[in-house]
Write an enzyme that holds these catalytic residues in place. Structure first.
Site, PDB file in Angstrom:
ATOM      1  N   CYS A 153     -60.686   8.459  94.636  1.00  0.00           N
ATOM      2  CA  CYS A 153     -60.271   9.574  95.477  1.00  0.00           C
ATOM      3  C   CYS A 153     -58.785   9.413  95.799  1.00  0.00           C
ATOM      4  CB  CYS A 153     -61.133   9.539  96.738  1.00  0.00           C
ATOM      5  SG  CYS A 153     -60.379  10.199  98.211  1.00  0.00           S
ATOM      6  N   GLU A 154     -58.025  10.472  95.595  1.00  0.00           N
ATOM      7  CA  GLU A 154     -56.585  10.385  95.830  1.00  0.00           C
ATOM      8  C   GLU A 154     -56.243  10.331  97.316  1.00  0.00           C
ATOM      9  OE1 GLU A 154     -54.975  14.963  95.557  1.00  0.00           O
ATOM     10  OE2 GLU A 154     -55.341  13.914  93.686  1.00  0.00           O
ATOM     11  N   HIS A 155     -57.185  10.648  98.187  1.00  0.00           N
ATOM     12  CA  HIS A 155     -56.901  10.627  99.618  1.00  0.00           C
ATOM     13  C   HIS A 155     -57.072   9.246 100.237  1.00  0.00           C
ATOM     14  CE1 HIS A 155     -58.164  15.048  99.240  1.00  0.00           C
ATOM     15  NE2 HIS A 155     -56.863  14.958  99.171  1.00  0.00           N
ATOM     16  N   HIS A 156     -58.070   8.485  99.766  1.00  0.00           N
ATOM     17  CA  HIS A 156     -58.357   7.176 100.359  1.00  0.00           C
ATOM     18  C   HIS A 156     -58.317   6.043  99.350  1.00  0.00           C
ATOM     19  CE1 HIS A 156     -60.446  10.237 102.870  1.00  0.00           C
ATOM     20  NE2 HIS A 156     -59.800   9.572 103.816  1.00  0.00           N
TER      21      HIS A 156
ATOM     22  N   GLN B 129     -62.397  15.630  93.092  1.00  0.00           N
ATOM     23  CA  GLN B 129     -63.424  16.044  92.127  1.00  0.00           C
ATOM     24  C   GLN B 129     -63.205  17.471  91.635  1.00  0.00           C
ATOM     25  OE1 GLN B 129     -67.444  14.968  93.197  1.00  0.00           O
ATOM     26  NE2 GLN B 129     -68.296  16.663  92.034  1.00  0.00           N
TER      27      GLN B 129
ATOM     28  N   HIS C 288     -69.270   9.921  96.868  1.00  0.00           N
ATOM     29  CA  HIS C 288     -67.919   9.519  97.255  1.00  0.00           C
ATOM     30  C   HIS C 288     -67.974   8.414  98.297  1.00  0.00           C
ATOM     31  CE1 HIS C 288     -65.609  12.913  95.373  1.00  0.00           C
ATOM     32  NE2 HIS C 288     -66.867  13.295  95.200  1.00  0.00           N
TER      33      HIS C 288
ATOM     34  N   CYS D 204     -65.652   7.400 100.094  1.00  0.00           N
ATOM     35  CA  CYS D 204     -64.912   7.774 101.302  1.00  0.00           C
ATOM     36  C   CYS D 204     -65.813   8.491 102.300  1.00  0.00           C
ATOM     37  CB  CYS D 204     -63.677   8.606 100.963  1.00  0.00           C
ATOM     38  SG  CYS D 204     -63.996  10.131 100.068  1.00  0.00           S
TER      39      CYS D 204
END
Length: 185
Positions: free
Chosen positions: A74-77, A115, A143, A145
């Site tokens: 995941c690019e956020h976490h 995703q 996920h 996250c």
């Protein structure tokens, strides 16, 4: 050589660990190597992945590759999401080598992602390479996250889909695909 091991050493310090502790001595190098592997999709191009594996065919019926395992971050976490992709296309004179479909999924999954974008990237790449009458991609993934932090929902599953060409335009074609990937579950 890149500076990733030093950055991982700083992360260890930042979370309150001692990078000189016996169990952590090689962790910065191992973590850097793992991150490079998990993000090796940046080092690949669609041309390299397909490598000319397009073959003439009179088939104009739906081709489906189901249950392609995928692992992404995941690019956020920068936590993993793990799942499977179902990919279909309707050939117009050319078919793609079977393993190439999975390799295309891997190439995009091995990048920092969300995703929704991953699903679209796979569909557009298959469309570009095959010039198919239509392409459909469905991804279902869990996920970390959502599971390990934040709301901590262990059984949540995210589904995304992208329908191009005939799959978008024809409800019958779309439903056939969805029934074929949904059977046996």
């Amino acid at each position: 050589m890149n500076d990733l091991p030093n950055h991982f050493r700083e992360i260890l310090l930042g979370v309150g660990e001692d990078p000189q502790r016996e169990g952590l001595l090689d962790t910065p190098k191992r973590a850097a190597k793992a991150m490079q592997y998990l993000c090796n999709g940046y080092d690949k191009s669609i041309e390299e992945v397909v490598n000319g594996a397009l073959f003439a065919s009179d088939n104009d019926e739906m081709v489906i590759v189901r249950d392609i395992e995928l692992y992404s971050l995941c690019e956020h976490h920068m936590l993993p999401f793990i799942g499977k992709a179902h990919v279909a296309y309707i050939p117009t004179g050319k078919v793609l080598g079977l393993s190439k479909v999975a390799r295309i999924v891997d190439m995009y999954a091995r990048r920092l992602q969300i995703q929704e974008n991953l699903t679209r990237q796979i569909a557009e790449a298959i469309q570009e390479v095959t010039q198919a009458a239509g392409v459909a991609v469905v991804i279902e993934a869990k996920h970390m996250c959502m599971m390990m932090r934040g709301v901590e929902k262990q059984n949540s599953l995210m589904n995304t889909s992208v329908m191009l060409g005939a799959f978008r335009e024809s409800c019958t074609t779309r439903m056939e695909f969805l029934q074929l990937i949904g059977g046996n579950r």
